[in-house]
Design an enzyme around this catalytic site. Sequence first.
Site, PDB file in Angstrom:
ATOM      1  N   THR A 139       0.760  -1.231   0.148  1.00 45.85           N
ATOM      2  CA  THR A 139       0.054  -0.054   0.001  1.00 45.85           C
ATOM      3  C   THR A 139       0.767   1.271   0.076  1.00 45.85           C
ATOM      4  O   THR A 139       1.885   1.356   0.428  1.00 45.85           O
ATOM      5  CB  THR A 139      -0.810  -0.084   1.421  1.00 45.85           C
ATOM      6  OG1 THR A 139      -1.387   1.304   1.510  1.00 45.85           O
ATOM      7  CG2 THR A 139      -0.185  -0.195   2.603  1.00 45.85           C
ATOM      8  N   ASP A 140       0.316   2.399  -0.397  1.00 45.22           N
ATOM      9  CA  ASP A 140       0.907   3.500  -0.585  1.00 45.22           C
ATOM     10  C   ASP A 140       0.969   4.154   0.965  1.00 45.22           C
ATOM     11  O   ASP A 140       1.876   5.244   1.319  1.00 45.22           O
ATOM     12  CB  ASP A 140       0.211   4.760  -1.250  1.00 45.22           C
ATOM     13  CG  ASP A 140      -0.927   4.938  -1.022  1.00 45.22           C
ATOM     14  OD1 ASP A 140      -1.803   4.409  -0.048  1.00 45.22           O
ATOM     15  OD2 ASP A 140      -1.706   5.682  -1.769  1.00 45.22           O
ATOM     16  N   GLU A 141       0.085   3.700   1.977  1.00 46.06           N
ATOM     17  CA  GLU A 141       0.079   4.294   3.329  1.00 46.06           C
ATOM     18  C   GLU A 141       1.428   3.925   3.925  1.00 46.06           C
ATOM     19  O   GLU A 141       1.655   4.608   5.095  1.00 46.06           O
ATOM     20  CB  GLU A 141      -0.833   3.327   3.964  1.00 46.06           C
ATOM     21  CG  GLU A 141      -2.335   3.691   3.530  1.00 46.06           C
ATOM     22  CD  GLU A 141      -3.440   3.516   4.395  1.00 46.06           C
ATOM     23  OE1 GLU A 141      -3.197   3.367   5.836  1.00 46.06           O
ATOM     24  OE2 GLU A 141      -4.672   3.535   4.077  1.00 46.06           O
ATOM     25  N   TYR A 165      -2.120  -0.648  11.036  1.00 49.54           N
ATOM     26  CA  TYR A 165      -2.237  -1.000   9.690  1.00 49.54           C
ATOM     27  C   TYR A 165      -1.019  -0.800   8.804  1.00 49.54           C
ATOM     28  O   TYR A 165      -0.148  -1.891   8.148  1.00 49.54           O
ATOM     29  CB  TYR A 165      -3.355  -0.843   9.015  1.00 49.54           C
ATOM     30  CG  TYR A 165      -3.312  -1.071   7.346  1.00 49.54           C
ATOM     31  CD1 TYR A 165      -3.311  -2.465   7.139  1.00 49.54           C
ATOM     32  CD2 TYR A 165      -3.471  -0.072   6.592  1.00 49.54           C
ATOM     33  CE1 TYR A 165      -3.326  -2.708   5.595  1.00 49.54           C
ATOM     34  CE2 TYR A 165      -3.269  -0.204   5.213  1.00 49.54           C
ATOM     35  CZ  TYR A 165      -3.458  -1.659   4.499  1.00 49.54           C
ATOM     36  OH  TYR A 165      -3.275  -1.797   3.187  1.00 49.54           O
ATOM     37  N   LYS A 169       2.102  -3.443   7.474  1.00 47.95           N
ATOM     38  CA  LYS A 169       2.482  -3.525   5.919  1.00 47.95           C
ATOM     39  C   LYS A 169       3.800  -3.186   5.947  1.00 47.95           C
ATOM     40  O   LYS A 169       4.681  -3.757   4.692  1.00 47.95           O
ATOM     41  CB  LYS A 169       1.474  -2.484   5.056  1.00 47.95           C
ATOM     42  CG  LYS A 169      -0.132  -3.308   4.917  1.00 47.95           C
ATOM     43  CD  LYS A 169      -0.086  -4.563   4.632  1.00 47.95           C
ATOM     44  CE  LYS A 169       0.029  -4.598   3.021  1.00 47.95           C
ATOM     45  NZ  LYS A 169      -0.266  -5.995   2.437  1.00 47.95           N
TER      46      LYS A 169
HETATM   47  P1  NAD Z   1      -9.620  -7.256   2.155  1.00 48.90           P
HETATM   48  O1  NAD Z   1      -9.601  -7.059   3.487  1.00 48.90           O
HETATM   49  O2  NAD Z   1     -10.890  -7.102   1.363  1.00 48.90           O
HETATM   50  O3  NAD Z   1      -9.065  -9.070   1.862  1.00 48.90           O
HETATM   51  C1  NAD Z   1      -8.193  -9.491   2.554  1.00 48.90           C
HETATM   52  C2  NAD Z   1      -8.519 -10.974   2.425  1.00 48.90           C
HETATM   53  O4  NAD Z   1      -7.396 -11.626   3.004  1.00 48.90           O
HETATM   54  C3  NAD Z   1      -9.776 -11.575   2.937  1.00 48.90           C
HETATM   55  O5  NAD Z   1     -10.300 -12.379   1.923  1.00 48.90           O
HETATM   56  C4  NAD Z   1      -9.465 -12.311   4.179  1.00 48.90           C
HETATM   57  O6  NAD Z   1     -10.195 -13.335   4.402  1.00 48.90           O
HETATM   58  C5  NAD Z   1      -8.076 -12.667   3.846  1.00 48.90           C
HETATM   59  N1  NAD Z   1      -7.235 -13.029   4.900  1.00 48.90           N
HETATM   60  C6  NAD Z   1      -6.944 -12.255   6.139  1.00 48.90           C
HETATM   61  N2  NAD Z   1      -6.266 -12.777   7.080  1.00 48.90           N
HETATM   62  C7  NAD Z   1      -5.628 -14.184   6.447  1.00 48.90           C
HETATM   63  C8  NAD Z   1      -4.764 -14.916   6.819  1.00 48.90           C
HETATM   64  N3  NAD Z   1      -4.202 -14.896   7.840  1.00 48.90           N
HETATM   65  N4  NAD Z   1      -4.796 -16.073   6.001  1.00 48.90           N
HETATM   66  C9  NAD Z   1      -5.362 -15.976   4.826  1.00 48.90           C
HETATM   67  N5  NAD Z   1      -6.213 -15.234   4.377  1.00 48.90           N
HETATM   68  C10 NAD Z   1      -6.339 -14.279   5.134  1.00 48.90           C
HETATM   69  O7  NAD Z   1      -8.322  -6.461   1.410  1.00 48.90           O
HETATM   70  P2  NAD Z   1      -8.166  -5.947   0.190  1.00 48.90           P
HETATM   71  O8  NAD Z   1      -8.573  -4.643   0.056  1.00 48.90           O
HETATM   72  O9  NAD Z   1      -8.489  -6.819  -0.972  1.00 48.90           O
HETATM   73  O10 NAD Z   1      -6.252  -5.779   0.205  1.00 48.90           O
HETATM   74  C11 NAD Z   1      -5.693  -6.906  -0.595  1.00 48.90           C
HETATM   75  C12 NAD Z   1      -4.161  -6.347  -0.199  1.00 48.90           C
HETATM   76  O11 NAD Z   1      -4.049  -5.269  -0.967  1.00 48.90           O
HETATM   77  C13 NAD Z   1      -3.610  -6.206   1.213  1.00 48.90           C
HETATM   78  O12 NAD Z   1      -2.623  -6.469   1.357  1.00 48.90           O
HETATM   79  C14 NAD Z   1      -3.753  -4.501   1.064  1.00 48.90           C
HETATM   80  O13 NAD Z   1      -2.745  -4.325   2.319  1.00 48.90           O
HETATM   81  C15 NAD Z   1      -3.387  -4.039  -0.263  1.00 48.90           C
HETATM   82  N6  NAD Z   1      -3.942  -2.781  -0.819  1.00 48.90           N
HETATM   83  C16 NAD Z   1      -5.378  -2.696  -0.631  1.00 48.90           C
HETATM   84  C17 NAD Z   1      -5.708  -1.437  -1.119  1.00 48.90           C
HETATM   85  C18 NAD Z   1      -7.088  -0.912  -0.981  1.00 48.90           C
HETATM   86  O14 NAD Z   1      -7.455   0.065  -1.331  1.00 48.90           O
HETATM   87  N7  NAD Z   1      -8.186  -1.956  -0.604  1.00 48.90           N
HETATM   88  C19 NAD Z   1      -4.776  -0.522  -1.636  1.00 48.90           C
HETATM   89  C20 NAD Z   1      -3.497  -0.929  -1.649  1.00 48.90           C
HETATM   90  C21 NAD Z   1      -3.032  -2.045  -1.172  1.00 48.90           C
HETATM   91  O1  DAU Z   2      -3.986   3.903   0.298  1.00 52.63           O
HETATM   92  C1  DAU Z   2      -4.424   2.442   0.292  1.00 52.63           C
HETATM   93  C2  DAU Z   2      -5.114   1.989   1.381  1.00 52.63           C
HETATM   94  O2  DAU Z   2      -6.388   2.593   0.909  1.00 52.63           O
HETATM   95  C3  DAU Z   2      -5.141   0.613   1.783  1.00 52.63           C
HETATM   96  O3  DAU Z   2      -3.907   0.136   1.966  1.00 52.63           O
HETATM   97  C4  DAU Z   2      -6.225   0.176   2.663  1.00 52.63           C
HETATM   98  O4  DAU Z   2      -6.335  -1.129   2.732  1.00 52.63           O
HETATM   99  C5  DAU Z   2      -7.608   0.701   2.459  1.00 52.63           C
HETATM  100  O5  DAU Z   2      -8.520   0.380   3.171  1.00 52.63           O
HETATM  101  C6  DAU Z   2      -7.492   2.062   2.246  1.00 52.63           C
HETATM  102  O6  DAU Z   2      -7.160   2.806   3.279  1.00 52.63           O
HETATM  103  P1  DAU Z   2      -7.874   4.207   3.858  1.00 52.63           P
HETATM  104  O7  DAU Z   2      -7.838   4.367   5.236  1.00 52.63           O
HETATM  105  O8  DAU Z   2      -7.433   5.224   2.961  1.00 52.63           O
HETATM  106  O9  DAU Z   2      -9.506   3.590   3.036  1.00 52.63           O
HETATM  107  P2  DAU Z   2     -10.931   3.970   4.052  1.00 52.63           P
HETATM  108  O10 DAU Z   2     -11.836   3.577   2.827  1.00 52.63           O
HETATM  109  O11 DAU Z   2     -11.041   3.322   5.063  1.00 52.63           O
HETATM  110  O12 DAU Z   2     -11.011   5.474   3.944  1.00 52.63           O
HETATM  111  C7  DAU Z   2     -10.816   6.196   2.915  1.00 52.63           C
HETATM  112  C8  DAU Z   2     -10.901   8.080   3.414  1.00 52.63           C
HETATM  113  O13 DAU Z   2     -12.405   7.980   3.824  1.00 52.63           O
HETATM  114  C9  DAU Z   2      -9.964   8.234   4.492  1.00 52.63           C
HETATM  115  O14 DAU Z   2      -9.604   9.601   4.786  1.00 52.63           O
HETATM  116  C10 DAU Z   2     -10.950   7.873   5.831  1.00 52.63           C
HETATM  117  C11 DAU Z   2     -12.381   8.383   5.272  1.00 52.63           C
HETATM  118  N1  DAU Z   2     -13.321   7.810   5.888  1.00 52.63           N
HETATM  119  C12 DAU Z   2     -13.387   6.633   5.991  1.00 52.63           C
HETATM  120  C13 DAU Z   2     -14.551   6.099   6.365  1.00 52.63           C
HETATM  121  C14 DAU Z   2     -14.864   4.340   6.523  1.00 52.63           C
HETATM  122  C15 DAU Z   2     -14.735   8.589   6.074  1.00 52.63           C
HETATM  123  O15 DAU Z   2     -14.548   9.891   6.336  1.00 52.63           O
HETATM  124  N2  DAU Z   2     -15.761   8.178   6.742  1.00 52.63           N
HETATM  125  C16 DAU Z   2     -15.730   6.696   6.890  1.00 52.63           C
HETATM  126  O16 DAU Z   2     -16.817   6.182   7.455  1.00 52.63           O
END
Ligand code: NAD
Ligand code: DAU
Length: 364
Positions: A139-141, A165, A169
């Site tokens: 992630t970019d975080e 989180y 990562k």
């Molecule tokens: P998600 O939470 O939707 O899915 C995670 C999956 O991993 C789930 O299906 C869960 O059951 C599985 N899981 C969790 N713990 C586990 C374990 N111990 N063993 C096996 N499976 C397990 O997450 P996502 O949003 O699809 O993110 C996927 C990856 O991409 C993550 O590594 C996250 O850090 C990264 N990522 C997400 C975003 C985003 O915006 N969602 C952006 C950048 C990077």
């Molecule tokens: O940047 C990549 C990341 O993006 C991933 O690594 C994470 O897995 C993914 O969850 C996401 O993280 P964020 O914290 O940016 O996503 P989230 O959807 O939780 O929140 C997006 C923005 O919206 C953040 O600034 C917080 C705000 N927010 C979120 C929720 C859930 C609100 O204002 N209200 C809300 O109820």
Amino acid sequence: MTDSRKPRHILITGGAGFIGSNFAYHWCNNYPGDRVIVLDALTYAGNRQTIAPLEGKAHFKFVQGDICDRALIDQLLEAESIDTIAHLAAESHVDRSILGPGAFVQTNVVGTFTLLEAFRQRWQQQNQPADYRFLHVSTDEVYGSLEFDDPPFTETTPYTPNSPYSASKAGSDHLARAYYHTYGMPTLITNCSNNYGPYHFPEKLIPLMCINILLGKPLPVYGDGQNIRDWLYVKDHCRALDTVINKGTPGETYNVGGNNEVKNIDLVGLLCKLMDELASDLPVSPSEQLITFVKDRPGHDRRYAIDATKIKTELGWTPQVTVEQGLRLTVEWYLQNRDWWQPLLSPEYQQYYQEVYAKRSVPV
Ligand code: NAD
Ligand code: DAU
């Protein structure tokens, strides 16, 4: 995708989650000759129904299991002759990491370490094949928070993770990087910005707002709503991961982003407008009336922005879906797939929602 391509045996961890499931569909559609194994623990965020259509395919297999289970991983790598891991399993939600960081350290750090060790053993036993790949999806975080006038994150931006989180990562990224530098194991890392699209779990901003609009519930915007995220349609991310597995240089990191920086309050406004246009039976309309500013997320990062020049110039990947197109597709998807998200609003989810939002004084 070329005829001469050697089929891969790919293990997709987290393939029942949001990005992992989209990636499993992407890989099965594009590489029908490959063996595809999804390993997922089915935590609250995993949903086997999401990938049910793939389970009928002869080359596809779903395995329920934990990435921390070394014996299971060893057995899978050998039995399925795995040569490629796309590692997406993780605890992924910042708000949950604030409530309980332990699971994040366990899955994201210990789980990644377990996978790296198991893959190292297999790769070494096979005499270190040059075409093996371990893609660590991150992630970019990990880069921390930008001010409004800072340049976007590049691959050389120092790590400054701010939440449990992102710290977990970051730890896993460092391990993946070290396995290349120490052992020469062909690991690659991607650091991507915020994804959105189909199969996104209801706790995240975009699905949460879509669902709350449909239910006529308050739309909780944290703080002043001026935080910025760089949004990427999930299918573009999947194309990037494919590109990095097939064309990336082992040991390298690639930033992936949509070049779509949007303030949270503007994003929520766009979702309200799309819902007002596309949904016929909204309980509250116009839905912007539902916007409610609430207490901020602790340690809330102000801005993320990705410089994706490297993956563009070196590997030829660019996003294809604009944020306008992608948000419309996403709103349509949530309107047309109530059967997917309604069961996810379970008593456990309601309890989580209560825990996070009641303390922000949101009516729940
Ligand atoms: P998600 O939470 O939707 O899915 C995670 C999956 O991993 C789930 O299906 C869960 O059951 C599985 N899981 C969790 N713990 C586990 C374990 N111990 N063993 C096996 N499976 C397990 O997450 P996502 O949003 O699809 O993110 C996927 C990856 O991409 C993550 O590594 C996250 O850090 C990264 N990522 C997400 C975003 C985003 O915006 N969602 C952006 C950048 C990077
Ligand atoms: O940047 C990549 C990341 O993006 C991933 O690594 C994470 O897995 C993914 O969850 C996401 O993280 P964020 O914290 O940016 O996503 P989230 O959807 O939780 O929140 C997006 C923005 O919206 C953040 O600034 C917080 C705000 N927010 C979120 C929720 C859930 C609100 O204002 N209200 C809300 O109820």
